[in-house]
Motif scaffolding. Structure first.
Motif, mmCIF file in Angstrom:
data_model
loop_
_atom_site.group_PDB
_atom_site.id
_atom_site.type_symbol
_atom_site.label_atom_id
_atom_site.label_comp_id
_atom_site.label_asym_id
_atom_site.label_seq_id
_atom_site.Cartn_x
_atom_site.Cartn_y
_atom_site.Cartn_z
ATOM 1 N N GLU A 16 0.832 -1.212 0.000
ATOM 2 C CA GLU A 16 0.000 0.000 0.000
ATOM 3 C C GLU A 16 0.861 1.254 0.000
ATOM 4 O O GLU A 16 1.955 1.264 0.549
ATOM 5 N N ASN A 76 0.691 -1.825 -5.945
ATOM 6 C CA ASN A 76 0.147 -1.554 -4.619
ATOM 7 C C ASN A 76 -1.190 -0.834 -4.698
ATOM 8 O O ASN A 76 -1.510 -0.203 -5.703
ATOM 9 N N ALA A 77 -1.934 -0.885 -3.613
ATOM 10 C CA ALA A 77 -3.178 -0.132 -3.481
ATOM 11 C C ALA A 77 -2.841 1.265 -2.958
ATOM 12 O O ALA A 77 -1.832 1.455 -2.277
ATOM 13 N N PHE A 79 -4.242 4.691 -0.827
ATOM 14 C CA PHE A 79 -5.198 5.139 0.181
ATOM 15 C C PHE A 79 -4.920 6.593 0.552
ATOM 16 O O PHE A 79 -3.812 7.092 0.352
ATOM 17 N N LEU A 88 -9.840 3.964 0.470
ATOM 18 C CA LEU A 88 -9.201 3.390 -0.707
ATOM 19 C C LEU A 88 -9.484 4.276 -1.910
ATOM 20 O O LEU A 88 -10.634 4.651 -2.162
#
Length: 122
Positions: A16, A76-77, A79, A88
């Motif tokens: 992330e 990756n995500a 946020f 998100l």
């Protein structure tokens, strides 16, 4: 006038990338739109958030682009984080990749923006 939220830092976590928001940002009733724009004057990408039937502009400044590049490569995500939680950023990767590709060699975004994007996202 539309709200504009500033990122104060980026935090790398396992799988992330988290953008820390300015102190007065409140994520209550905020949703990710999945859309991004470009602000060539500020040398920034803008992620659109929806809050109470209005857009909030999340400014992704040049100072966090290197972390964005690493996160893109690692799939990756993304946020955002404020005092009252995290959200998100849906479709962030796809939108950013599209804009990077569109900006490369494209004078419509301005010479400075094109150079800045090319130097980070080679």
């Amino acid at each position: 006038m539309k709200q504009k939220w500033k990122i104060t830092e980026s935090i790398v976590r396992e799988n992330e990338l988290v953008f820390q928001l300015q102190e007065n940002a409140n994520l209550e009733n905020t949703m990710a739109s999945g859309q991004m724009l470009v602000d060539s004057d500020s040398l920034a990408f803008i992620y659109l958030l929806e809050k109470e039937n209005e857009y909030v502009y999340l400014e992704i400044p040049e100072m966090v682009w290197k972390d964005c590049k690493v996160a893109l490569e690692a799939n990756n995500a993304f946020f955002i984080k404020a005092l009252n939680g995290e959200l998100l950023l849906e479709n962030f990767k796809e939108e950013l990749e599209y804009l990077i590709e569109n900006i490369r060699g494209n004078g419509n975004y301005g010479e400075e923006m094109e150079k800045a994007v090319s130097s980070v996202f080679q």
